[in-house]
Design a protein around this motif. Structure first.
Motif, PDB file in Angstrom:
ATOM      1  N   ASN A 138       0.835  -1.209   0.000  1.00 40.30           N
ATOM      2  CA  ASN A 138       0.000   0.000   0.000  1.00 40.30           C
ATOM      3  C   ASN A 138       0.871   1.260   0.000  1.00 40.30           C
ATOM      4  O   ASN A 138       0.361   2.367   0.108  1.00 40.30           O
ATOM      5  CB  ASN A 138      -1.005   0.000   1.159  1.00 40.30           C
ATOM      6  CG  ASN A 138      -0.335   0.009   2.512  1.00 40.30           C
ATOM      7  OD1 ASN A 138       0.809  -0.382   2.650  1.00 40.30           O
ATOM      8  ND2 ASN A 138      -1.051   0.446   3.522  1.00 40.30           N
ATOM      9  N   ILE A 139       2.194   1.061  -0.160  1.00 40.44           N
ATOM     10  CA  ILE A 139       3.093   2.220  -0.297  1.00 40.44           C
ATOM     11  C   ILE A 139       3.474   2.392  -1.771  1.00 40.44           C
ATOM     12  O   ILE A 139       3.322   3.450  -2.343  1.00 40.44           O
ATOM     13  CB  ILE A 139       4.367   2.026   0.557  1.00 40.44           C
ATOM     14  CG1 ILE A 139       3.991   1.825   2.025  1.00 40.44           C
ATOM     15  CG2 ILE A 139       5.305   3.213   0.400  1.00 40.44           C
ATOM     16  CD1 ILE A 139       5.134   1.405   2.906  1.00 40.44           C
ATOM     17  N   LYS A 174       2.811  -8.018   6.354  1.00 42.95           N
ATOM     18  CA  LYS A 174       2.080  -6.878   6.926  1.00 42.95           C
ATOM     19  C   LYS A 174       2.874  -6.377   8.115  1.00 42.95           C
ATOM     20  O   LYS A 174       3.401  -7.185   8.887  1.00 42.95           O
ATOM     21  CB  LYS A 174       0.699  -7.308   7.422  1.00 42.95           C
ATOM     22  CG  LYS A 174      -0.315  -7.533   6.334  1.00 42.95           C
ATOM     23  CD  LYS A 174      -1.652  -7.895   6.943  1.00 42.95           C
ATOM     24  CE  LYS A 174      -2.642  -8.259   5.847  1.00 42.95           C
ATOM     25  NZ  LYS A 174      -3.891  -8.777   6.393  1.00 42.95           N
ATOM     26  N   LYS A 175       2.944  -5.084   8.252  1.00 40.34           N
ATOM     27  CA  LYS A 175       3.661  -4.500   9.388  1.00 40.34           C
ATOM     28  C   LYS A 175       2.805  -3.433  10.039  1.00 40.34           C
ATOM     29  O   LYS A 175       1.798  -2.996   9.478  1.00 40.34           O
ATOM     30  CB  LYS A 175       4.990  -3.882   8.903  1.00 40.34           C
ATOM     31  CG  LYS A 175       6.019  -4.891   8.406  1.00 40.34           C
ATOM     32  CD  LYS A 175       6.543  -5.745   9.537  1.00 40.34           C
ATOM     33  CE  LYS A 175       7.520  -6.792   9.073  1.00 40.34           C
ATOM     34  NZ  LYS A 175       8.876  -6.328   8.976  1.00 40.34           N
ATOM     35  N   LEU A 176       3.269  -2.950  11.181  1.00 35.51           N
ATOM     36  CA  LEU A 176       2.628  -1.862  11.917  1.00 35.51           C
ATOM     37  C   LEU A 176       1.127  -2.158  12.089  1.00 35.51           C
ATOM     38  O   LEU A 176       0.278  -1.362  11.686  1.00 35.51           O
ATOM     39  CB  LEU A 176       2.852  -0.542  11.168  1.00 35.51           C
ATOM     40  CG  LEU A 176       2.915   0.729  12.026  1.00 35.51           C
ATOM     41  CD1 LEU A 176       4.100   0.688  12.971  1.00 35.51           C
ATOM     42  CD2 LEU A 176       2.995   1.962  11.164  1.00 35.51           C
ATOM     43  N   GLY A 186      -0.787  -4.055  10.576  1.00 34.56           N
ATOM     44  CA  GLY A 186      -1.561  -4.175   9.343  1.00 34.56           C
ATOM     45  C   GLY A 186      -1.729  -2.870   8.586  1.00 34.56           C
ATOM     46  O   GLY A 186      -2.353  -2.843   7.531  1.00 34.56           O
ATOM     47  N   LEU A 187      -1.175  -1.768   9.109  1.00 42.04           N
ATOM     48  CA  LEU A 187      -1.313  -0.481   8.404  1.00 42.04           C
ATOM     49  C   LEU A 187      -0.411  -0.433   7.165  1.00 42.04           C
ATOM     50  O   LEU A 187      -0.698   0.260   6.200  1.00 42.04           O
ATOM     51  CB  LEU A 187      -0.965   0.686   9.337  1.00 42.04           C
ATOM     52  CG  LEU A 187      -1.878   0.849  10.547  1.00 42.04           C
ATOM     53  CD1 LEU A 187      -1.393   1.977  11.440  1.00 42.04           C
ATOM     54  CD2 LEU A 187      -3.305   1.134  10.101  1.00 42.04           C
ATOM     55  N   ILE A 188       0.690  -1.171   7.212  1.00 43.78           N
ATOM     56  CA  ILE A 188       1.595  -1.271   6.072  1.00 43.78           C
ATOM     57  C   ILE A 188       1.461  -2.708   5.575  1.00 43.78           C
ATOM     58  O   ILE A 188       1.743  -3.643   6.325  1.00 43.78           O
ATOM     59  CB  ILE A 188       3.064  -1.016   6.506  1.00 43.78           C
ATOM     60  CG1 ILE A 188       3.200   0.308   7.261  1.00 43.78           C
ATOM     61  CG2 ILE A 188       4.023  -1.128   5.347  1.00 43.78           C
ATOM     62  CD1 ILE A 188       3.236   1.536   6.433  1.00 43.78           C
ATOM     63  N   LYS A 189       1.017  -2.884   4.338  1.00 41.36           N
ATOM     64  CA  LYS A 189       0.749  -4.265   3.911  1.00 41.36           C
ATOM     65  C   LYS A 189       1.066  -4.501   2.437  1.00 41.36           C
ATOM     66  O   LYS A 189       1.020  -3.580   1.618  1.00 41.36           O
ATOM     67  CB  LYS A 189      -0.703  -4.637   4.215  1.00 41.36           C
ATOM     68  CG  LYS A 189      -1.721  -3.720   3.620  1.00 41.36           C
ATOM     69  CD  LYS A 189      -3.079  -4.008   4.219  1.00 41.36           C
ATOM     70  CE  LYS A 189      -4.064  -2.908   3.849  1.00 41.36           C
ATOM     71  NZ  LYS A 189      -5.271  -2.932   4.624  1.00 41.36           N
ATOM     72  N   THR A 190       1.354  -5.761   2.141  1.00 41.87           N
ATOM     73  CA  THR A 190       1.599  -6.197   0.768  1.00 41.87           C
ATOM     74  C   THR A 190       0.332  -6.874   0.258  1.00 41.87           C
ATOM     75  O   THR A 190      -0.325  -7.604   1.012  1.00 41.87           O
ATOM     76  CB  THR A 190       2.759  -7.223   0.748  1.00 41.87           C
ATOM     77  OG1 THR A 190       3.887  -6.630   1.387  1.00 41.87           O
ATOM     78  CG2 THR A 190       3.137  -7.620  -0.666  1.00 41.87           C
TER      79      THR A 190
END
Lengths: 201, 151
Positions: A45-46, A177-179, A181-185
């Motif tokens: 999502n980045i 997914k990190k943080l 789930g706020l940062i996810k593939t």
């Protein structure tokens, strides 16, 4: 007696026809060339990312029988094995996370088992053919139909390009997914490959 | 010093716990929403910094996700305690008092802990600075809530 001769003759003709039908199978091999490559495209999502393996260093050979009538290739024990540690995503964080998502420590290689290719011709030039492969990753095997673009190159060489869309979840893997789930593939990844073979009759 | 002490004692005696808890929860909710907004702002304005969250030093999303969403309430609790204890010495309007709360939190808590984090963990300076700004803004928002609800 006449009937007996008729039966014998009929059996002979049938047998000859059968032999003629079974004859057009030929055995051949493809040696995988070093410049074969594979890349995986995905999105977070980045932004988007691409992980490449640009060299195939293992001396693998694909062995097949070709049915000259149907032009179908049937492979036996023919597998490409790709070292997951060689994936480079051009971003050190994503590279490490991607390898980790593919469980590189437990299962260090991605295997592509060739099963069949339909309508294959040695004179192909950018023709599209369909084939079946088994993809083995993280102890899970997923069968896929792949469309290859086949190109015959000088010196009995063959180039086969193809792509297929998979999901991490197809192999019981979790997309990173990190943080919380706020940062996810995204679960979906596209696998593109460009294979070069040396044909050995 | 002698003029400060009676203010602290007086503010401690006048605590209305219903209001305190309401202010604590409201500040926590506002800080949580602010935190989420700042993560999305970081993703859209500074994608290269946001990419760093894929680093292995950060925990994968999973069973401990709830701890991330609870953190504003932990911070709100600490800041609320600080506010009730020392609001008597914070003079001026709502904004000025909120700025003071944010600066005190930034200097006393955030700066040393982020300095330590940067020295011990493989995170970039840019990422650490975003956390500093994020914390200061959260404390500022909490300061506004406290100054409005429990002046």
């Amino acid at each position: 007696m006449r009937t007996f001769f008729f039966i014998i003759s009929f059996a002979f003709v049938v047998n000859a026809a059968f032999i003629k039908k079974s004859a057009p199978y030929s055995l051949a091999r493809w040696v995988v060339e070093k410049n074969s490559s594979l890349n995986i495209q995905g999105e977070t999502n980045i932004n988007s990312f691409q992980c490449d393996v640009t060299e195939y260093l293992k001396p693998d050979t694909l062995v097949y029988t070709k049915n000259d009538a149907t032009k179908k290739l049937s492979f036996t024990n023919s597998c490409l094995s790709i070292d997951i540690k060689r994936f480079d995503c051009h971003n050190k964080y994503i590279t490490e996370d991607f390898r980790s998502a593919l469980k590189v420590d437990e299962n260090p290689s991605l295997k592509i088992v060739f099963l069949t290719i339909d309508q294959f011709s040695n004179a192909s030039n950018n023709e599209v053919v369909k084939g079946i492969v088994d993809i083995q990753l993280a102890h899970v095997t997923k069968r896929a139909e792949i469309e290859y673009t086949v190109k015959n190159l000088p010196g009995n060489r063959i180039q086969m390009n193809g792509s297929h869309i998979f999901n991490f979840s197809d192999f019981n893997l979790k997309a990173p997914k990190k943080l919380a789930g706020l940062i996810k593939t995204r679960d979906e990844i596209k696998v593109n490959f460009q294979l070069f073979f040396k044909s050995i009759p | 010093m002698s003029s400060i002490q009676p203010n602290i004692v007086q503010s401690a005696r006048n605590v209305n716990f219903g209001k305190v808890i309401f202010a604590w929860l409201l500040a926590g909710i506002i800080m949580l929403l602010l935190g989420l907004a700042m993560v999305y702002i970081c993703i859209h304005l500074f994608p290269r910094i946001a990419d760093e969250y894929f680093s292995p030093v950060f925990r994968r999303a999973g069973e401990t996700d709830w701890t991330f969403y609870v953190h504003p309430f932990i911070l709100s609790f600490g800041l609320k305690w600080f506010w009730e204890r020392y609001k008597g010495i914070l003079k001026g309007g709502v904004l000025l008092r909120a700025i003071e709360v944010a600066l005190v939190y930034g200097l006393v808590a955030l700066l040393p802990i982020l300095w330590l984090t940067f020295s011990a963990i493989d995170v970039s300076l840019k990422m650490t600075i975003t956390w500093f700004v994020y914390g200061i803004l959260q404390a500022f928002a909490a300061g506004i809530v406290f100054a409005k609800l429990n002046p």
